[in-house]
Scaffold this active site. Structure first.
Site, PDB file in Angstrom:
ATOM      1  CD  GLU A 139      16.759  -5.953  25.168  1.00 31.79           C
ATOM      2  OE1 GLU A 139      17.199  -5.627  26.414  1.00 31.79           O
ATOM      3  OE2 GLU A 139      15.038  -5.601  25.216  1.00 31.79           O
ATOM      4  N   GLY A 185      -0.405  -5.406   6.878  1.00 35.59           N
ATOM      5  CA  GLY A 185       0.550  -5.107   7.822  1.00 35.59           C
ATOM      6  C   GLY A 185       1.308  -6.528   9.043  1.00 35.59           C
ATOM      7  NE  ARG A 191      -1.680  -6.879 -10.437  1.00 40.19           N
ATOM      8  CZ  ARG A 191      -1.949  -7.510 -11.894  1.00 40.19           C
ATOM      9  NH1 ARG A 191      -1.421  -6.458 -12.240  1.00 40.19           N
ATOM     10  NH2 ARG A 191      -3.424  -7.939 -12.499  1.00 40.19           N
ATOM     11  N   GLY A 192      -1.012  -4.512  -5.328  1.00 36.44           N
ATOM     12  CA  GLY A 192      -1.358  -3.557  -4.713  1.00 36.44           C
ATOM     13  C   GLY A 192      -2.535  -3.624  -5.924  1.00 36.44           C
ATOM     14  CB  CYS A 252      -0.760   0.126   1.706  1.00 36.07           C
ATOM     15  SG  CYS A 252      -2.058  -1.472   1.693  1.00 36.07           S
TER      16      CYS A 252
HETATM   17  P1  XMP Z   1      -0.450  -7.101   3.646  1.00 41.08           P
HETATM   18  O1  XMP Z   1       0.721  -6.175   4.247  1.00 41.08           O
HETATM   19  O2  XMP Z   1      -1.046  -8.536   4.200  1.00 41.08           O
HETATM   20  O3  XMP Z   1      -1.286  -6.860   3.299  1.00 41.08           O
HETATM   21  O4  XMP Z   1       0.093  -7.478   2.487  1.00 41.08           O
HETATM   22  C1  XMP Z   1      -3.132  -7.145   2.178  1.00 41.08           C
HETATM   23  C2  XMP Z   1      -3.818  -5.727   2.536  1.00 41.08           C
HETATM   24  O5  XMP Z   1      -3.674  -4.821   1.411  1.00 41.08           O
HETATM   25  C3  XMP Z   1      -4.867  -3.933   1.169  1.00 41.08           C
HETATM   26  N1  XMP Z   1      -4.751  -3.775   0.249  1.00 41.08           N
HETATM   27  C4  XMP Z   1      -3.805  -2.496  -0.604  1.00 41.08           C
HETATM   28  N2  XMP Z   1      -3.491  -0.861   0.414  1.00 41.08           N
HETATM   29  N3  XMP Z   1      -3.303  -0.543  -1.818  1.00 41.08           N
HETATM   30  C5  XMP Z   1      -3.785  -0.371  -0.750  1.00 41.08           C
HETATM   31  O6  XMP Z   1      -3.523   0.775   0.186  1.00 41.08           O
HETATM   32  C6  XMP Z   1      -3.280  -0.769  -2.705  1.00 41.08           C
HETATM   33  O7  XMP Z   1      -3.251  -1.633  -3.701  1.00 41.08           O
HETATM   34  C7  XMP Z   1      -4.041  -1.968  -1.969  1.00 41.08           C
HETATM   35  N4  XMP Z   1      -4.026  -3.769  -2.193  1.00 41.08           N
HETATM   36  C8  XMP Z   1      -4.223  -4.198  -0.773  1.00 41.08           C
HETATM   37  C9  XMP Z   1      -5.612  -4.555   1.213  1.00 41.08           C
HETATM   38  O8  XMP Z   1      -7.062  -4.551   2.970  1.00 41.08           O
HETATM   39  C10 XMP Z   1      -5.206  -6.609   1.769  1.00 41.08           C
HETATM   40  O9  XMP Z   1      -6.110  -7.062   2.178  1.00 41.08           O
END
Ligand code: XMP
Length: 498
Positions: A489, A352, A398-399, A317
């Site tokens: 730590e 996260g 990818r997002g 993100c």
């Molecule tokens: P993690 O950290 O597990 O998070 O990879 C997965 C979650 O990220 C969100 N998501 C996005 N958020 N832009 C964003 O701001 C994006 O392009 C994007 N793609 C996914 C989503 O909530 C997912 O479950």
């Protein structure tokens, strides 16, 4: 209800109340424990008001994370996968069907073909659904035979008719529709067959029991299942355009839960979509994402069966960088959890999570489950091929708001005319700057093994807290803030790590 948020001036300058926190800002304080082994703790968790899971993990509705094979793997581990919505509604419904057909106590509506179908057609169906055999029926669903992968393995003429190679009716072992599982097991075992068609008195097909389904019950005793013994699966929808048509197809295909998926979930669009879906079907609905108690409250008031928490916290993100908006994830969870408790509706910490410890912290802070994207993006079951770079294996991630994901979506909607293509190349899509990035995720092997490690950490965390249930983890947990020295730590230090 938390008081903050009613006074807009206080809200604007809320920074005075101290910094908002995320996972690395805190640790959990060890508590007296009489948990003698990690096996003694119970990881059951509420996904929604009506759905319970064996483990508190949900795979993200992202096109680099969850299609049918991820959803199957997640459900077998006791979690659930949410099929993404960046495919056509028909394709998304087919992913649901694949999960639902992957195993069941008894397949009520087995895949069938007629005897005059070509074996090339049969191969297509077997491949698409990843199954080992098809029941062959005639008029009025009369059982005529069974065709398995073994029957066609060495057949080189694709035009050969199924009737020429199938095992005919007279050589099939069958059972009546109401056969008990124990009797079915015995019939399969004694006759050394893999499939047991169920037929009524007129020899019409009513169902199918397979030895692989019975074996999976033994192999995956904690799998998340519906009343018919089929794996649980969820599916995402948007909030605009034909989202109700999509929702109908997904519900018809057997989705156990829908996720109303929108980047800014504290919005009239999300609330209207939620209400429309809840009015149309008796289906569990998760909505997200929000990052505040107000957002959580408004979605719960509107009928959400669970709310996803997390704005800008995901591994891919850049929402916080592009827009300046977001709430560090631990604070977002803690504050939303206060509202969630009042409503008795679970929240899902989304984004996260990088370590098992992050999951323990998210659950201790009040989340009922966590949604995971990046950590599962490089597994065997995530969509896409393995790529090699400098001798190491990766998968693309990818997002969902990244440039390439948006471009692919536009293309699949047939909207990539020359002008749009140019806009895309310049990084601007109809005035929207991408809020996600593309990259490479380390190849991680089987989802089952990744999840096993994550749950191992959760179990261990629960024993450090002296609790046997996730509910008690929330009650007993005590967070302390740490400094950057404390964080340093916490990491391996003063060695040359292998
Ligand atoms: P993690 O950290 O597990 O998070 O990879 C997965 C979650 O990220 C969100 N998501 C996005 N958020 N832009 C964003 O701001 C994006 O392009 C994007 N793609 C996914 C989503 O909530 C997912 O479950």
């Amino acid at each position: 209800m938390p008081k903050r948020g009613n006074n807009s001036k206080i809200r604007r300058f809320a920074a005075h109340r101290g910094p908002a926190l995320t996972f690395d800002d805190v640790l959990l304080v060890p508590k007296y424990s009489d948990v003698r082994t990690r096996r003694d703790v119970d990881t059951h968790a509420r996904l929604t008001t009506k759905i319970e899971l064996g483990i508190p993990i949900v795979s993200a509705n992202m096109d680099v994370v969850t299609e049918a094979s991820m959803a199957i793997a997640m459900a077998r581990c006791g979690g659930i996968g949410i099929i993404h919505r960046f495919i056509t509604a028909e394709e998304e419904a087919r992913e649901i069907e694949k999960v639902k057909r992957s195993e069941s106590l008894m397949i009520e509506n087995p895949l069938t073909l007629g005897p005059d179908s070509k074996i090339s057609d049969a191969k297509k169906v077997l491949d698409e659904y990843g199954i080992g055999g098809i029941v062959i029926i005639g008029e009025g669903r009369k059982l005529l035979g069974m065709l398995t992968t073994r029957d066609i393995m060495l057949q080189d003429n694709p035009a050969t008719k199924v009737r020429e190679v199938m095992t005919p009716r007279k050589r099939l072992v069958t059972a009546p529709p109401n056969v008990s599982l124990n009797d079915a097991y015995k019939l399969l075992k004694d006759n050394k067959v893999e499939k047991l068609p169920l037929v009524d008195k007129s020899d019409r097909l009513t169902g199918l029991i397979t030895s692989s389904d019975l074996l999976k019950r033994i192999q995956f005793p904690n799998a998340s299942k519906d009343k018919k013994g089929r794996l649980l699966v969820g599916a995402a929808i948007g909030v605009k355009g034909d989202y109700m048509d999509r929702a109908k197809k997904l519900v018809d295909a057997g989705a156990d839960v829908l996720v109303v998926d929108i980047a800014h979930g504290h919005s009239s669009n999300a609330i209207d979509a939620l209400k429309a879906v809840k009015k149309a079907w008796d289906v569990q609905v998760i909505v997200g994402n929000v990052a505040t108690p107000e957002g959580t409250r408004d979605l719960m008031k509107a009928g959400a069966d669970a709310v996803k928490i997390g704005v800008g916290s995901g591994s891919i993100c850049v929402t916080r960088i592009v827009t300046g908006f977001g709430v560090p994830q631990l604070t977002a969870i803690m504050e939303s959890a206060i509202v969630a408790e009042d409503y008795g509706v679970p929240i899902i910490a989304d984004g996260g999570i990088r370590t098992p410890g992050d999951i323990v912290k998210a659950l201790a802070a009040g989340a009922s489950t966590v949604m995971i994207g990046g950590l599962l993006a490089g597994t065997d079951e995530s969509p896409g091929p393995v790529v090699l770079k400098n001798g190491r294996k990766y998968k693309l991630t990818r997002g969902m708001a990244s440039l390439t994901a948006t471009l692919d979506r536009r293309r699949s909607e047939g909207a990539a005319d020359a002008i749009r293509e140019k806009e895309v190349v310049e990084g601007v899509l109809e005035g929207r700057t991408p809020e996600g990035v593309e990259g490479l995720a380390d190849y991680k092997g089987k989802t089952e093994e990744v999840v096993r490690d994550l749950i191992g950490g959760v179990r261990s965390g629960m024993s450090y807290c002296g609790v046997r249930s996730l509910k008690d983890l929330q009650k007993n947990a005590e967070f302390i803030r740490i400094t950057s020295a404390g964080f340093k730590e916490s990491m391996p230090h003063d060695i040359h790590q292998m």
